[in-house]
Scaffold this active site. Structure first.
Site, PDB file in Angstrom:
ATOM      1  N   HIS A  74      41.776  29.467  47.063  1.00 40.39           N
ATOM      2  CA  HIS A  74      40.943  30.600  47.486  1.00 40.39           C
ATOM      3  C   HIS A  74      40.171  31.115  46.276  1.00 40.39           C
ATOM      4  O   HIS A  74      40.478  30.753  45.146  1.00 40.39           O
ATOM      5  CB  HIS A  74      41.836  31.702  48.066  1.00 40.39           C
ATOM      6  CG  HIS A  74      42.744  31.182  49.138  1.00 40.39           C
ATOM      7  ND1 HIS A  74      44.072  30.920  48.920  1.00 40.39           N
ATOM      8  CD2 HIS A  74      42.479  30.829  50.400  1.00 40.39           C
ATOM      9  CE1 HIS A  74      44.595  30.427  50.026  1.00 40.39           C
ATOM     10  NE2 HIS A  74      43.647  30.351  50.943  1.00 40.39           N
ATOM     11  N   ASP A 122      47.230  30.001  42.646  1.00 37.80           N
ATOM     12  CA  ASP A 122      46.308  29.766  43.758  1.00 37.80           C
ATOM     13  C   ASP A 122      45.012  29.203  43.184  1.00 37.80           C
ATOM     14  O   ASP A 122      44.243  29.926  42.546  1.00 37.80           O
ATOM     15  CB  ASP A 122      46.055  31.080  44.508  1.00 37.80           C
ATOM     16  CG  ASP A 122      45.103  30.898  45.690  1.00 37.80           C
ATOM     17  OD1 ASP A 122      44.503  29.805  45.825  1.00 37.80           O
ATOM     18  OD2 ASP A 122      44.959  31.857  46.474  1.00 37.80           O
ATOM     19  N   SER A 124      42.321  29.751  55.884  1.00 38.51           N
ATOM     20  CA  SER A 124      42.311  30.860  54.933  1.00 38.51           C
ATOM     21  C   SER A 124      41.053  30.879  54.071  1.00 38.51           C
ATOM     22  O   SER A 124      40.738  31.902  53.466  1.00 38.51           O
ATOM     23  CB  SER A 124      43.552  30.808  54.056  1.00 38.51           C
ATOM     24  OG  SER A 124      43.640  29.552  53.430  1.00 38.51           O
TER      25      SER A 124
END
Ligand SMILES: *[C@@H]1O[C@H](CO)[C@@H](O)[C@H](O)[C@H]1NC(C)=O
Ligand SMILES: *[C@@H]1O[C@H](CO)[C@@H](O)[C@H](O)[C@H]1NC(C)=O
Ligand SMILES: *[C@@H]1O[C@H](CO)[C@@H](O)[C@H](O)[C@H]1NC(C)=O
Ligand SMILES: *[C@@H]1O[C@H](CO)[C@@H](O)[C@H](O)[C@H]1NC(C)=O
Ligand SMILES: *[C@@H]1O[C@H](CO)[C@@H](O)[C@H](O)[C@H]1NC(C)=O
Length: 433
Positions: A411, A408, A158
């Site tokens: 990312h 998160d 990702s």
């Protein structure tokens, strides 16, 4: 997906910043703070600007986008001898406000501005490589000209997707684009391809978190184990390999998490598998090397091609639980010397350099395949402020401040620090062969 991976570095903690403006708290938040439920970190997160002075994050967006070819020729740098891997982030207001992520269909959880992230200081930094070479600002026209007629494929986890989406946004802000494959259904983020017809360029993303073929958890979250075939390219990109001109390979996080590894039909070892299964422990480093070797071998051919190995981009949970709303709330980059790269980052980065060197020594593709390293580890490690944090959710505090909420810290927000990965990629692709 690195949600289950926590770096092993418990030494770091949030350092409140003195540069943040004072806060004005709502009554319930003050009550919570007084009760000691929230840290100073969340206070900064919640109220980065005094009431009434918050400006819309994108009000000045367009003035920063300048993708005409004439613009870049006036930008110094881009020298072939420049090494972009070490450096520091320098304050450069507005520098990173490059596009509206909602308009280029980024993953919803990375669209921090749409999701209501109120502070925008993370968009005000520019990477200054050590040694004085400036890194030129991204220029879509120059990028597309450098890969005219070519298929650029991102293959990996990702973080590879984060970079691929950034590239589509950076290019799409200046040139018309069209989604030609994927992008729909439950797995819409796992495979897609955009075309940039004016230059005959396509950009694809292939979800292959181990790069090589994997079944199990990477295909179906409800499965516990990953089964990884180190001798076999991933299904999607393996089938398309002959069409790929520029491949950007990025993986590490899932290997750290663990898997059962196979060569052909034989299980040859595992990392983090249940002990009762009796597999030989093989760690993460050796499988990572094997995965890169299989990929480079598949992508080597007598036709000119570029294979770019991207280094590890670390998370910033810093030992905090990922379901804490304060897991990553720092609002500025680390300063030089404030935080050293931990050993795992250095080891994973070293593996990529080694494998690139080994592939060159093997003369991949009879020398027609150019092997490059995209070293983002240091610049990414310096940006604890660039992650969606709780703004992976839309308006996370719409119903008050929950005690538990996923953050998160892996990312990057789009736009955000990951756009810099593509500024460096552009310089790699511009280099003469
Ligand atoms: C971004 O684009 C979306 C969709 O066009 C629009 O609704 C939104 O207002 C834009 N956001 C900003 C901050 O300009
Ligand atoms: C972009 O750069 C060109 C050439 O330097 C300049 O003429 C133009 O005004 C710039 N556009 C913006 C929006 O800054
Ligand atoms: C660039 O710098 C990094 C870190 O100092 C080093 O490991 C790497 O070998 C350098 N790359 C080149 C091409 O000199
Ligand atoms: C898999 O087996 C083949 C044949 O024995 C061997 O040449 C190769 O090195 C093995 N690969 C790995 C990743 O162990
Ligand atoms: C693992 O080894 C133990 C001890 O030798 C044995 O009892 C068990 O059956 C083995 N498990 C598997 C799944 O082979």
């Amino acid at each position: 997906m690195g949600a289950s991976y926590h770096p092993l570095d418990p030494h770091n903690y949030h350092k409140p910043s003195s540069k943040n403006p004072p806060c004005f708290l709502s009554k319930p938040v003050c009550a919570l703070l007084a009760a000691g439920f929230l840290s100073l970190a969340l206070l900064h997160l919640l109220c980065c600007s005094p009431a009434g002075t918050q400006r819309p994050a994108f009000s000045h967006l367009l003035q920063y986008i300048n993708n005409t070819d004439s613009f870049v020729s006036s930008v110094p740098g881009g020298d072939e001898s420049c090494n972009y891997s070490e450096g520091r982030w320098v304050w450069s207001p507005g520098y990173a406000r490059r596009y509206n992520a909602t308009e280029c269909n980024v993953k919803e959880s990375h669209d921090c501005i749409r999701n209501g992230r109120p502070d925008t200081g993370y968009l005000d930094w520019r990477w200054q490589p050590a040694g004085g070479c400036p890194l030129p600002a991204f220029n879509a026209g120059v990028f597309l000209a450098a890969v005219r007629g070519k298929h650029v494929a991102f293959i990996g986890d990702s973080m590879a997707r984060n970079q691929a989406q950034s590239l589509v946004c950076l290019l799409g802000a200046a040139f018309p684009s069209r989604l030609v494959h994927g992008g729909a259904g439950r797995r819409k983020h796992n495979f897609w391809r955009y075309a940039f017809p004016a230059h005959g360029v396509t950009v694809s993303f292939y979800w292959n978190p181990f790069i090589v073929k994997a079944t199990g958890k990477s295909e179906d979250e409800s499965v516990r184990e990953n089964h990884v075939h180190l001798d076999t390219p991933g299904d999607g990109w393996g089938a398309d390999a002959d069409t790929i001109d520029v491949a950007v390979l990025g993986a590490s996080h899932w290997l750290l998490n663990g898997a059962i590894y196979y060569n052909g039909s034989e299980a040859i070892g595992a990392h983090n598998a249940p002990a009762e299964l009796n597999y030989t422990g093989v760690g993460y480093a050796w499988p990572l090397r094997m995965a890169y070797r299989t990929a480079v071998a598949r992508l080597s051919s007598s036709r000119p091609r570029t294979v770019v190995l991207a280094t590890f981009s670390p998370a910033h949970f810093e030992g905090r639980p990922s379901d804490s709303p304060t897991a990553c709330t720092k609002m500025e980059p680390y300063e030089e010397g404030e935080k050293e790269l931990d050993w795992i980052c250095r080891e994973l980065r070293g593996i990529v350099y080694d494998e690139a060197e080994a592939a060159r020594a093997r003369g991949a593709g009879g020398g027609a395949t150019r092997i490059e390293v995209l070293d983002v580890t240091k610049l990414a490690a310096m940006r604890p402020d660039g992650h969606p944090s709780v703004y992976m959710h839309r308006d996370p505090f719409a119903h008050g401040v929950p005690e538990r909420m996923y953050s998160d810290c892996l990312h990057f927000c789009l736009p955000g620090p990951v756009d810099t990965f593509n500024e460096i990629l552009l310089q790699i692709l511009r280099k003469r062969r």
